[in-house]
Scaffold this motif. Structure first.
Motif, mmCIF file in Angstrom:
data_model
loop_
_atom_site.group_PDB
_atom_site.id
_atom_site.type_symbol
_atom_site.label_atom_id
_atom_site.label_comp_id
_atom_site.label_asym_id
_atom_site.label_seq_id
_atom_site.Cartn_x
_atom_site.Cartn_y
_atom_site.Cartn_z
ATOM 1 N N TYR A 55 40.173 -24.594 -32.111
ATOM 2 C CA TYR A 55 39.447 -25.001 -33.000
ATOM 3 C C TYR A 55 38.644 -24.023 -33.387
ATOM 4 O O TYR A 55 38.993 -22.968 -34.675
ATOM 5 N N SER A 56 38.058 -23.359 -32.588
ATOM 6 C CA SER A 56 37.289 -22.066 -32.866
ATOM 7 C C SER A 56 38.347 -20.855 -33.412
ATOM 8 O O SER A 56 37.563 -19.391 -34.202
ATOM 9 N N GLN A 57 39.404 -20.525 -32.639
ATOM 10 C CA GLN A 57 40.242 -18.898 -32.729
ATOM 11 C C GLN A 57 40.489 -19.513 -33.912
ATOM 12 O O GLN A 57 40.962 -18.739 -34.466
ATOM 13 N N ARG A 58 41.085 -20.981 -34.208
ATOM 14 C CA ARG A 58 41.707 -20.851 -36.103
ATOM 15 C C ARG A 58 41.097 -20.392 -36.734
ATOM 16 O O ARG A 58 41.382 -20.061 -37.377
ATOM 17 N N ALA B 219 38.255 -18.732 -36.771
ATOM 18 C CA ALA B 219 38.454 -17.389 -36.534
ATOM 19 C C ALA B 219 38.952 -16.243 -37.405
ATOM 20 O O ALA B 219 39.342 -15.238 -38.385
ATOM 21 N N GLN B 220 40.274 -16.879 -37.158
ATOM 22 C CA GLN B 220 41.837 -15.749 -37.614
ATOM 23 C C GLN B 220 41.031 -16.318 -38.754
ATOM 24 O O GLN B 220 41.582 -15.352 -39.626
ATOM 25 N N LEU B 221 41.556 -17.507 -39.153
ATOM 26 C CA LEU B 221 41.540 -18.036 -40.822
ATOM 27 C C LEU B 221 40.433 -17.505 -41.578
ATOM 28 O O LEU B 221 40.774 -16.181 -42.711
ATOM 29 N N SER B 222 39.680 -17.457 -40.901
ATOM 30 C CA SER B 222 37.803 -17.008 -41.431
ATOM 31 C C SER B 222 38.469 -15.129 -41.800
ATOM 32 O O SER B 222 37.815 -14.795 -42.958
ATOM 33 N N LYS B 223 38.561 -14.948 -40.784
ATOM 34 C CA LYS B 223 39.146 -13.259 -40.996
ATOM 35 C C LYS B 223 39.812 -12.890 -41.627
ATOM 36 O O LYS B 223 40.198 -11.837 -43.072
ATOM 37 N N ALA B 224 41.398 -13.154 -41.641
ATOM 38 C CA ALA B 224 42.190 -13.331 -42.936
ATOM 39 C C ALA B 224 41.896 -13.529 -44.770
ATOM 40 O O ALA B 224 41.710 -12.931 -45.713
ATOM 41 N N LEU B 225 40.824 -14.894 -44.511
ATOM 42 C CA LEU B 225 40.352 -15.108 -45.808
ATOM 43 C C LEU B 225 39.317 -13.851 -46.229
ATOM 44 O O LEU B 225 39.708 -13.789 -47.230
ATOM 45 N N TRP B 226 38.303 -13.773 -45.267
ATOM 46 C CA TRP B 226 37.019 -12.572 -45.831
ATOM 47 C C TRP B 226 37.920 -11.355 -46.382
ATOM 48 O O TRP B 226 37.482 -11.021 -47.301
ATOM 49 N N LYS B 227 39.197 -10.668 -45.331
ATOM 50 C CA LYS B 227 39.389 -9.334 -45.695
ATOM 51 C C LYS B 227 40.468 -9.650 -47.169
ATOM 52 O O LYS B 227 40.455 -9.000 -47.523
ATOM 53 N N ALA B 228 40.733 -10.287 -47.572
ATOM 54 C CA ALA B 228 41.750 -10.751 -48.752
ATOM 55 C C ALA B 228 40.621 -11.058 -49.979
ATOM 56 O O ALA B 228 40.472 -9.669 -51.305
ATOM 57 N N VAL B 229 39.426 -11.484 -49.914
ATOM 58 C CA VAL B 229 37.872 -11.941 -50.355
ATOM 59 C C VAL B 229 37.441 -10.113 -51.160
ATOM 60 O O VAL B 229 37.205 -9.891 -51.882
ATOM 61 N N GLU B 230 37.359 -9.746 -49.296
ATOM 62 C CA GLU B 230 36.714 -8.450 -49.397
ATOM 63 C C GLU B 230 37.758 -7.194 -50.612
ATOM 64 O O GLU B 230 36.895 -6.428 -51.197
ATOM 65 N N LYS B 231 38.607 -7.537 -50.086
ATOM 66 C CA LYS B 231 39.666 -6.271 -51.422
ATOM 67 C C LYS B 231 39.757 -6.624 -52.738
ATOM 68 O O LYS B 231 39.246 -5.825 -53.346
ATOM 69 N N ASP B 232 40.079 -7.539 -53.088
ATOM 70 C CA ASP B 232 39.843 -8.586 -54.053
ATOM 71 C C ASP B 232 37.725 -7.948 -54.967
ATOM 72 O O ASP B 232 38.265 -7.368 -55.412
ATOM 73 N N TRP B 233 37.104 -7.686 -54.275
ATOM 74 C CA TRP B 233 35.861 -8.042 -54.534
ATOM 75 C C TRP B 233 35.435 -6.528 -54.963
ATOM 76 O O TRP B 233 34.502 -6.210 -55.883
#
Length: 186
Positions: A16-19, A21-35
């Motif tokens: 659960y923790s790894q899932r 972490a990985q999903l949050s990092k991927a989502l944040w990367k996209a959000v950060e690029k868009d922002w």
């Protein structure tokens, strides 16, 4: 073994923790690029924009509120707010009933900048929006992240969620005012 440890296995906890972490990092990367793409023409970084956004939607906020809601250290909130003040976008104040806290409010120029940025939102690509459109078509709405909101509430508390909800209510109201003005013939 504690009661909570008996409710799940080490394997479940780690997966659960790894899932997350990985999903949050991927989502944040996209959000950060868009922002970053959206705010680049206005010579702002993400922290500066987030501070302006918080000040706009909370109608003035203490530096501690900015830090808490912006999920940043108080010194980060203060230092970036100072830079925004130097640019004439924010002003600092004390309140008669609260001399201990420093508050920030948008100046007219800061308010105008936020509204200008709203108008030009679609000038840049937003992969998060694009990635969510299929769900909107399927369910008739964008994802609401109720499970994620529950987790965030358990981590940051009710105050965080209340500020979040209040700011989004103000955000929705301000967008409706912008739409209203746009539909009035000049």
């Amino acid at each position: 073994m504690a009661m909570s440890e008996e409710l799940y296995t080490m394997k479940e906890a780690m997966l659960y923790s790894q899932r997350i972490a990985q999903l949050s990092k991927a989502l944040w990367k996209a959000v950060e690029k868009d922002w970053q793409s959206w705010i680049k023409p206005y010579d702002l970084n993400i922290n500066e924009h987030h501070i302006l956004w918080i000040a706009f939607h909370l109608k003035g906020a203490s530096i501690s509120d900015v830090a808490k809601f912006g999920v940043m250290h108080v010194s980060t909130a203060f230092n970036f707010s100072k830079k925004l003040e130097e640019r004439g976008l924010l002003k600092f104040s004390k309140r008669d009933d609260d001399k201990r806290n420093t508050y920030v409010e948008l100046t007219d120029a800061g308010n105008d900048l936020i509204l200008l940025m709203y108008e030009h939102y679609h000038d840049t690509h937003h992969s998060i929006l694009t990635g969510s459109l299929a769900l909107r078509e399927l369910y008739g709405r964008f994802p609401e992240f109720l499970d994620v909101m529950a987790v965030i509430r358990n981590i940051y508390g009710d105050d965080f969620i209340e500020i979040f909800e209040r700011s989004f209510d103000n955000f929705k109201e301000s967008l409706e005012k912008v739409e209203e003005k746009a539909s009035i013939p000049q």
